[in-house]
Design a protein around this motif. Sequence first.
Motif, PDB file in Angstrom:
ATOM      1  N   PHE A 167     -34.106  10.169  19.084  1.00  0.00           N
ATOM      2  CA  PHE A 167     -34.167   8.709  18.956  1.00  0.00           C
ATOM      3  C   PHE A 167     -32.791   8.062  18.957  1.00  0.00           C
ATOM      4  O   PHE A 167     -32.631   6.942  19.451  1.00  0.00           O
ATOM      5  N   LEU A 168     -31.787   8.744  18.420  1.00  0.00           N
ATOM      6  CA  LEU A 168     -30.479   8.134  18.175  1.00  0.00           C
ATOM      7  C   LEU A 168     -29.387   8.819  18.980  1.00  0.00           C
ATOM      8  O   LEU A 168     -29.266  10.043  18.956  1.00  0.00           O
ATOM      9  N   LYS A 169     -28.585   7.989  19.660  1.00  0.00           N
ATOM     10  CA  LYS A 169     -27.395   8.469  20.370  1.00  0.00           C
ATOM     11  C   LYS A 169     -26.202   7.626  19.953  1.00  0.00           C
ATOM     12  O   LYS A 169     -26.322   6.421  19.732  1.00  0.00           O
ATOM     13  N   PHE A 170     -25.043   8.262  19.870  1.00  0.00           N
ATOM     14  CA  PHE A 170     -23.816   7.611  19.423  1.00  0.00           C
ATOM     15  C   PHE A 170     -22.788   7.700  20.543  1.00  0.00           C
ATOM     16  O   PHE A 170     -22.569   8.766  21.120  1.00  0.00           O
ATOM     17  N   LYS A 171     -22.148   6.543  20.850  1.00  0.00           N
ATOM     18  CA  LYS A 171     -21.191   6.503  21.957  1.00  0.00           C
ATOM     19  C   LYS A 171     -19.906   5.805  21.529  1.00  0.00           C
ATOM     20  O   LYS A 171     -19.800   4.580  21.594  1.00  0.00           O
ATOM     21  N   PRO A 172     -18.897   6.551  21.092  1.00  0.00           N
ATOM     22  CA  PRO A 172     -17.583   5.953  20.835  1.00  0.00           C
ATOM     23  C   PRO A 172     -16.795   5.820  22.148  1.00  0.00           C
ATOM     24  O   PRO A 172     -16.967   6.627  23.069  1.00  0.00           O
ATOM     25  N   SER A 173     -15.967   4.802  22.233  1.00  0.00           N
ATOM     26  CA  SER A 173     -15.151   4.602  23.428  1.00  0.00           C
ATOM     27  C   SER A 173     -13.905   3.804  23.079  1.00  0.00           C
ATOM     28  O   SER A 173     -13.835   3.161  22.026  1.00  0.00           O
ATOM     29  N   ILE A 174     -12.920   3.847  23.971  1.00  0.00           N
ATOM     30  CA  ILE A 174     -11.690   3.088  23.793  1.00  0.00           C
ATOM     31  C   ILE A 174     -11.291   2.438  25.114  1.00  0.00           C
ATOM     32  O   ILE A 174     -11.701   2.880  26.189  1.00  0.00           O
ATOM     33  N   MET A 175     -10.501   1.389  25.020  1.00  0.00           N
ATOM     34  CA  MET A 175      -9.828   0.820  26.185  1.00  0.00           C
ATOM     35  C   MET A 175      -8.411   0.463  25.786  1.00  0.00           C
ATOM     36  O   MET A 175      -8.179  -0.239  24.796  1.00  0.00           O
ATOM     37  N   LEU A 176      -7.454   0.948  26.559  1.00  0.00           N
ATOM     38  CA  LEU A 176      -6.046   0.625  26.367  1.00  0.00           C
ATOM     39  C   LEU A 176      -5.605  -0.223  27.547  1.00  0.00           C
ATOM     40  O   LEU A 176      -5.799   0.169  28.708  1.00  0.00           O
ATOM     41  N   ARG A 177      -5.032  -1.385  27.252  1.00  0.00           N
ATOM     42  CA  ARG A 177      -4.615  -2.311  28.304  1.00  0.00           C
ATOM     43  C   ARG A 177      -3.129  -2.597  28.169  1.00  0.00           C
ATOM     44  O   ARG A 177      -2.653  -2.979  27.103  1.00  0.00           O
ATOM     45  N   GLU A 178      -2.386  -2.434  29.271  1.00  0.00           N
ATOM     46  CA  GLU A 178      -0.932  -2.577  29.245  1.00  0.00           C
ATOM     47  C   GLU A 178      -0.476  -3.451  30.410  1.00  0.00           C
ATOM     48  O   GLU A 178      -0.872  -3.226  31.559  1.00  0.00           O
ATOM     49  N   ASP A 179       0.350  -4.478  30.094  1.00  0.00           N
ATOM     50  CA  ASP A 179       0.917  -5.298  31.154  1.00  0.00           C
ATOM     51  C   ASP A 179       2.443  -5.182  31.209  1.00  0.00           C
ATOM     52  O   ASP A 179       3.095  -5.909  31.973  1.00  0.00           O
ATOM     53  N   THR A 180       3.021  -4.302  30.388  1.00  0.00           N
ATOM     54  CA  THR A 180       4.457  -3.973  30.313  1.00  0.00           C
ATOM     55  C   THR A 180       5.307  -5.117  29.774  1.00  0.00           C
ATOM     56  O   THR A 180       6.526  -4.972  29.686  1.00  0.00           O
ATOM     57  N   LYS A 181       4.698  -6.251  29.420  1.00  0.00           N
ATOM     58  CA  LYS A 181       5.476  -7.392  28.928  1.00  0.00           C
ATOM     59  C   LYS A 181       5.095  -7.759  27.491  1.00  0.00           C
ATOM     60  O   LYS A 181       5.958  -7.846  26.620  1.00  0.00           O
ATOM     61  N   GLY A 182       3.821  -7.998  27.249  1.00  0.00           N
ATOM     62  CA  GLY A 182       3.362  -8.328  25.908  1.00  0.00           C
ATOM     63  C   GLY A 182       2.923  -7.082  25.159  1.00  0.00           C
ATOM     64  O   GLY A 182       3.075  -5.954  25.648  1.00  0.00           O
ATOM     65  N   PRO A 183       2.363  -7.258  23.966  1.00  0.00           N
ATOM     66  CA  PRO A 183       1.866  -6.112  23.199  1.00  0.00           C
ATOM     67  C   PRO A 183       0.765  -5.376  23.962  1.00  0.00           C
ATOM     68  O   PRO A 183      -0.003  -5.974  24.716  1.00  0.00           O
ATOM     69  N   THR A 184       0.689  -4.086  23.751  1.00  0.00           N
ATOM     70  CA  THR A 184      -0.371  -3.271  24.330  1.00  0.00           C
ATOM     71  C   THR A 184      -1.669  -3.530  23.574  1.00  0.00           C
ATOM     72  O   THR A 184      -1.690  -3.503  22.344  1.00  0.00           O
ATOM     73  N   ASN A 185      -2.739  -3.816  24.292  1.00  0.00           N
ATOM     74  CA  ASN A 185      -4.030  -4.096  23.660  1.00  0.00           C
ATOM     75  C   ASN A 185      -4.863  -2.825  23.554  1.00  0.00           C
ATOM     76  O   ASN A 185      -4.931  -2.040  24.506  1.00  0.00           O
ATOM     77  N   LEU A 186      -5.501  -2.650  22.418  1.00  0.00           N
ATOM     78  CA  LEU A 186      -6.360  -1.495  22.188  1.00  0.00           C
ATOM     79  C   LEU A 186      -7.697  -1.944  21.642  1.00  0.00           C
ATOM     80  O   LEU A 186      -7.753  -2.685  20.654  1.00  0.00           O
ATOM     81  N   ASP A 187      -8.774  -1.505  22.284  1.00  0.00           N
ATOM     82  CA  ASP A 187     -10.134  -1.725  21.797  1.00  0.00           C
ATOM     83  C   ASP A 187     -10.717  -0.386  21.367  1.00  0.00           C
ATOM     84  O   ASP A 187     -10.672   0.594  22.126  1.00  0.00           O
ATOM     85  N   ILE A 188     -11.273  -0.346  20.160  1.00  0.00           N
ATOM     86  CA  ILE A 188     -11.962   0.837  19.651  1.00  0.00           C
ATOM     87  C   ILE A 188     -13.419   0.451  19.454  1.00  0.00           C
ATOM     88  O   ILE A 188     -13.731  -0.459  18.677  1.00  0.00           O
ATOM     89  N   ASN A 189     -14.321   1.118  20.149  1.00  0.00           N
ATOM     90  CA  ASN A 189     -15.725   0.729  20.182  1.00  0.00           C
ATOM     91  C   ASN A 189     -16.612   1.849  19.651  1.00  0.00           C
ATOM     92  O   ASN A 189     -16.378   3.034  19.924  1.00  0.00           O
ATOM     93  N   ASN A 190     -17.651   1.471  18.913  1.00  0.00           N
ATOM     94  CA  ASN A 190     -18.639   2.418  18.421  1.00  0.00           C
ATOM     95  C   ASN A 190     -20.028   1.827  18.636  1.00  0.00           C
ATOM     96  O   ASN A 190     -20.348   0.774  18.078  1.00  0.00           O
ATOM     97  N   PHE A 191     -20.837   2.508  19.437  1.00  0.00           N
ATOM     98  CA  PHE A 191     -22.150   2.003  19.778  1.00  0.00           C
ATOM     99  C   PHE A 191     -23.230   3.041  19.491  1.00  0.00           C
ATOM    100  O   PHE A 191     -23.006   4.247  19.629  1.00  0.00           O
ATOM    101  N   PHE A 192     -24.393   2.535  19.107  1.00  0.00           N
ATOM    102  CA  PHE A 192     -25.548   3.381  18.870  1.00  0.00           C
ATOM    103  C   PHE A 192     -26.667   2.954  19.810  1.00  0.00           C
ATOM    104  O   PHE A 192     -26.953   1.761  19.953  1.00  0.00           O
TER     105      PHE A 192
END
Length: 297
Positions: A209-234
């Motif tokens: 019945f249950l599945k768990f899906k963690p994921s990440i996204m790292l976004r870089e434009d070399t000028k501003g701060p690096t963006n990081l998304d940490i995701n947890n889905f069921f």
Amino acid sequence: MRKIFLNFILLVASLNVWAQQDAQYSQYMFNSLVINPAYAGYKETVNLSLLYRNQWVDVEGAPKTQSLVLDAAVADDKIGLGLSVVNDKSGIQDQFSAFANIAYRIPLVGESRLSFGLGVGFTQLGVNGSAAIIDDISDTEFLSGKSTGLAPDIRFGIHYSTEKLYIGLSAINLMEKAVDFSTSSQTLQVKQSQNYFLTAGYLVEVSDFLKFKPSIMLREDTKGPTNLDINNFFLLGERIWLGASYRTSLKLWDKPAIIGTPNFNNAVVGLLEFFSGKSWRLGYSYDYSLSNIRGYN
């Protein structure tokens, strides 16, 4: 006959971003073609996704984004074809882009595939100078009405996937120098920067019945701060996705464009998505800002 899969996503958002030129997404994991052309044909069905995002609700001139993605796999699923269209408006600036994407999908061991994708299209940038609020009403730069510029662009991506794992690497705005911003008709426009994305996720089968899906996204434009998304889905009963994300910024190295000590706390995101029948999916997400702007939206 191939199944057509429709995905409608709505977002009401309140988050702080660093001079984000390209549209911001909270549900890119369900709409990945907008950041990686190698994703074309991933579902191996005809897939249509529509997304609407309203950021900083009730704030005048706040960003609003609409996107359309259409993709499918052909030639025995070895070729992925896709179309991505994005319309983004923020204050006096607007941006419209359209890309044709193609991915070559190489079958590996078992159900794993390695895809190489290329996107070719254009971005139209516009600034409505006459709508700007300025101190000097004699400033000629803001008296010429709307300034627009059209720039060709290329994006490239790699995507590896198995039944449970995916890893993607992509780059967009690769032709950032194609527009000559020294011309008088385009001096008001914000020049786009190259953006690089690293995405990864893994599906864990907790039970039938249950599945768990963690994921990440790292976004870089070399000028501003690096963006990081940490995701947890069921995934509940193969019908409902329920999850949360945390968005923050990282200072991986010193960048001249970053002045002072920025507040790297950004937002938390709640997400709900459910399958309505075999071919429809509807999603909604809400971003709650962790920055000082949360008191104004």
